[in-house]
Design a protein around this motif. Structure first.
Motif, PDB file in Angstrom:
ATOM      1  N   ALA A 169       0.837  -1.198   0.000  1.00 21.17           N
ATOM      2  CA  ALA A 169       0.000   0.000   0.000  1.00 21.17           C
ATOM      3  C   ALA A 169       0.874   1.251   0.000  1.00 21.17           C
ATOM      4  CB  ALA A 169      -0.932  -0.007   1.207  1.00 21.17           C
ATOM      5  N   ALA A 170       1.936   1.237   0.787  1.00 19.34           N
ATOM      6  CA  ALA A 170       2.832   2.398   0.833  1.00 19.34           C
ATOM      7  C   ALA A 170       3.473   2.635  -0.531  1.00 19.34           C
ATOM      8  CB  ALA A 170       3.906   2.184   1.899  1.00 19.34           C
ATOM      9  N   MET A 171       3.903   1.545  -1.170  1.00 17.94           N
ATOM     10  CA  MET A 171       4.544   1.692  -2.473  1.00 17.94           C
ATOM     11  C   MET A 171       3.535   2.119  -3.535  1.00 17.94           C
ATOM     12  SD  MET A 171       7.289  -1.398  -2.408  1.00 17.94           S
ATOM     13  CE  MET A 171       8.269  -0.904  -3.784  1.00 17.94           C
ATOM     14  N   ASP A 172       2.290   1.660  -3.355  1.00 16.94           N
ATOM     15  CA  ASP A 172       1.217   2.074  -4.246  1.00 16.94           C
ATOM     16  C   ASP A 172       0.979   3.575  -4.125  1.00 16.94           C
ATOM     17  OD1 ASP A 172      -0.963   1.173  -6.032  1.00 16.94           O
ATOM     18  OD2 ASP A 172      -2.241   2.039  -4.470  1.00 16.94           O
ATOM     19  N   LEU A 173       1.259   4.114  -2.928  1.00 14.26           N
ATOM     20  CA  LEU A 173       1.043   5.538  -2.660  1.00 14.26           C
ATOM     21  C   LEU A 173       2.362   6.306  -2.790  1.00 14.26           C
ATOM     22  CD1 LEU A 173      -1.346   4.927   0.320  1.00 14.26           C
ATOM     23  CD2 LEU A 173      -2.005   5.900  -1.868  1.00 14.26           C
ATOM     24  N   TYR A 174       3.168   5.902  -3.746  1.00 14.33           N
ATOM     25  CA  TYR A 174       4.352   6.648  -4.196  1.00 14.33           C
ATOM     26  C   TYR A 174       5.517   6.658  -3.217  1.00 14.33           C
ATOM     27  CZ  TYR A 174       0.331   8.299  -6.796  1.00 14.33           C
ATOM     28  OH  TYR A 174      -0.819   8.344  -7.494  1.00 14.33           O
ATOM     29  N   ALA A 175       5.528   5.757  -2.229  1.00 15.79           N
ATOM     30  CA  ALA A 175       6.697   5.681  -1.354  1.00 15.79           C
ATOM     31  C   ALA A 175       7.674   4.678  -1.963  1.00 15.79           C
ATOM     32  CB  ALA A 175       6.281   5.226   0.045  1.00 15.79           C
ATOM     33  N   ASN A 176       8.925   5.082  -2.165  1.00 15.95           N
ATOM     34  CA  ASN A 176       9.900   4.115  -2.672  1.00 15.95           C
ATOM     35  C   ASN A 176      10.325   3.185  -1.537  1.00 15.95           C
ATOM     36  OD1 ASN A 176      11.792   5.524  -1.147  1.00 15.95           O
ATOM     37  ND2 ASN A 176      12.459   6.758  -2.881  1.00 15.95           N
TER      38      ASN A 176
END
Lengths: 267, 367
Positions: A169-176
């Motif tokens: 979810a974090a990566m889906d929300l643009y967190a590398n």
């Protein structure tokens, strides 16, 4: 007498618990109590009356405070390094399937299962073979070695219940990858990481056997007490023992409270 | 509801495509989860990937989101090849099945997560989170932690957290699976409303055929890693084309027949007229089907002319309330289910002989 037996019959678990706790804590209470003992001579084994003089002169015994500081430094350094390395190892072991994973798991258990005498003496043999002078550095290295195992076990336990979808979810929300680790993974496993650090700190602080082999000229707090015990332990040892106990228990209570609060938020 | 726009029509038009998969394959060890799928999803669609568990629908969605890399084939979003790009490099957002809300952050920070990563100024973050919580009807909940929310509220937070980033495509992985039936119905309507309001493509994975038919304008029915049938809800229901789709989307009566041109002969010699549209195909052994609610029951001698008719015996009658379900057995021992609306008082008792009739255009042929 009969009334007492009746009471015991009806409150068996309570009686048992009080007995068990007494067994655990009587030695601690004795240590605390004798830090206030107005002792005569070199020994501090019989009660002679209440005094605060040992607390007032806590720092007067030569080398005692120095050894305490050394133990703290070693415990802090070794716990810190072991926590960083151990957390990364735990992450790798839980997250990835790689060659040698089960071997690594097994090897990590070895330092916990090996008798300390064996670990300490073989480390000493290693240092001598490589002509590395023993002292502060070798103690730290040795403590990191056994601490890593405990850190890995502690952090792994925390990671096993971790929902991988949170990271997705974090990566889906643009967190590398790095931001995901800092903003999501680390805050989630922090209680486990902190517990691992505290455990490592405590294990390092009171280690005697391995330290004794690899200490060279460095005297840690347990080594100091060991040395002093043969000629008479100064009551100041009880003073520091009591102080450390009180501080540790306070930190533990704080940790438990914080953990409760974060669990309440998760549940 | 817009008239069932079909996959075929979308393919022929010139509107930009939101998602294009071509020849996408994904294997997990020896298992082929997704088998050479080619798929085109138009702009502003509510698109459902429907299938039983293990059919590859979730894997397909995860490949669009970037959580799995395909072993073969390419994925394009609005014409741009994103194959191999990380999830954070793609203009899509996902609503996860378990919602995957960050338990250590409150509702506001959960919703603001994507904006914070994009370094949106703080004042704008506050404004947009406010608007989004308004859209999903969670005003005043911003300081709560996910643990303090109900299932439906968590679902809305997950939706808001994805939508706030204005994704070109929103991916939904069984978003209503964890909700109870009543809440699920409410959220179906809610999702449809939000999709209308924000006007972006939704790709929705579900195993619930009713949910797919309620919400989606195009449905891809998947089975064993492939797309079995693609089209609007009405189209694929009325003409499922395969036994799997016919069985998965509602109930149907399937019968063996021997086809000759526009008619087929059943085992007892009854001739069944096939619909003119979609009747193209080879002669010989076929399976033909008809939906239970398309059939009606008459006394054997009262079968209307021009209709398909089968003689059968009533085995069981269940009165449901709005309808009556009949279980019939044909002379060659096949079971038929007929659903009749409770319009008149005519009932057929168990054991009586009846003619089950239906219009030729309601017949479909499956492969």
């Amino acid at each position: 007498m009969k009334r007492f037996l009746d009471f015991a019959r009806h409150h068996l678990i309570t009686v048992y618990m009080v007995g068990a706790l007494a067994y655990l804590f009587v030695p601690v209470v004795v240590v605390m109590l004798f830090s206030f003992n107005d002792n005569r001579g070199r020994f501090n084994f019989t009660w002679r009356g209440f005094t605060l003089k040992h607390w007032a002169n806590a720092f007067e015994v030569p080398n005692l405070f120095d050894s305490l500081v050394k133990s703290f430094q070693i415990a802090f350094l070794s716990a810190l390094v072991a926590t960083i390395l151990g957390t990364l190892i735990a992450l790798a072991l839980v997250r990835y399937r790689f060659k040698g994973r089960s071997t690594t798991n097994f090897l990590l258990f070895l330092p916990m299962a090996t008798p300390e005498v064996v670990l300490g003496s073989s480390l000493l043999a290693l240092f001598l073979t490589l002509s590395i002078p023993t002292g502060f550095g070798t103690i730290v290295v040795a403590h990191i070695l056994f601490n890593i195992s405990y850190v890995v076990v502690t952090v792994k336990a925390r990671l096993s219940g971790f929902d991988r979808h949170l990271e997705e979810a974090a990566m889906d929300l643009y967190a590398n990858e790095w931001t995901t680790f800092v903003k999501v993974t680390l805050p989630m496993i922090l209680p486990g990481v902190f517990a691992a650090f505290m455990l490592g700190f405590a294990l390092s602080f009171d280690d005697f056997i391995i330290t004794n082999f690899n200490s060279g000229g460095t005297v840690t707090f347990p080594l100091y007490i060991w040395g002093a015990a043969r000629v008479g332990v100064p009551p100041q040892v009880n003073v520091f023992g009591t102080a450390i106990f009180v501080i540790t228990v306070s930190i533990m209570l704080l940790t438990v409270t914080l953990q409760r609060r974060s669990d309440a938020n998760v549940a | 509801m817009p008239d069932a726009t079909t996959g075929e029509e979308a393919r022929g038009s010139h509107e930009p495509l939101a998602v294009e998969l071509s020849g996408v394959t994904k294997r997990f060890g020896d298992v082929v989860a997704v088998d050479d799928i080619t798929l085109e999803i138009g702009e502003n669609r509510f698109y459902a990937l429907l299938g039983p568990s293990g059919c590859g629908k979730t894997t397909t969605l995860r490949m669009i989101g970037g959580f799995e890399d395909p072993d073969a084939g390419s994925i394009r979003l609005h014409g741009e090849d994103v194959t191999g790009l990380k999830p954070y490099q793609r203009p899509v957002n996902t609503v996860f099945q378990s919602y995957a809300l960050f338990p250590h952050l409150n509702v506001f920070e959960n919703v603001a997560f994507g904006l914070r990563r994009k370094k949106v100024p703080s004042a704008e973050v506050t404004e947009r989170v406010g608007e989004m919580l308004d859209l999903v009807q969670l005003v005043g909940m911003d300081k709560r932690k996910p643990g303090q929310l109900s299932g439906g509220q968590r679902q809305r937070v997950a939706l808001a957290r994805a939508l706030i980033n204005h994704p070109r495509v929103l991916l939904l992985d069984e978003p209503l699976g964890a909700l109870d039936l009543k809440l699920r119905k409410e959220m179906q309507i809610e999702l449809k409303r939000i999709q209308n309001e924000v006007g972006i493509t939704f790709v929705h994975v579900t195993h619930d055929q009713e949910e797919a038919m309620t919400m989606a304008d195009t449905i891809a029915v998947m089975n064993e890693g492939r797309i079995e049938r693609l089209g609007g809800p009405t189209e694929i229901y009325e003409d499922p084309r395969s036994a799997f789709v016919a069985g998965f989307l509602g109930a149907s009566n399937l019968m063996q027949g021997d086809r000759k041109g526009n008619a087929a002969t059943l085992q007892d010699g009854t001739t069944i007229a096939l619909p003119e549209a979609g009747a193209a195909g080879v002669d010989g052994d076929i399976q033909l089907g008809v939906r239970p609610e398309k059939m009606s029951l008459q006394a054997p001698e009262a079968a209307p002319p021009g209709a398909n008719s089968i003689l059968a015996t009533v085995v069981d009658v269940s009165f449901i309330g709005v309808s009556t379900h009949y279980l019939l057995r044909t002379s060659w021992g096949a079971d038929l289910v007929v659903v009749v609306q409770n319009l008149d008082d005519e009932r057929h008792a168990a054991g009586s002989s009846v003619a089950a009739t239906w219009l030729p255009q309601h017949t479909f042929v499956v492969s």
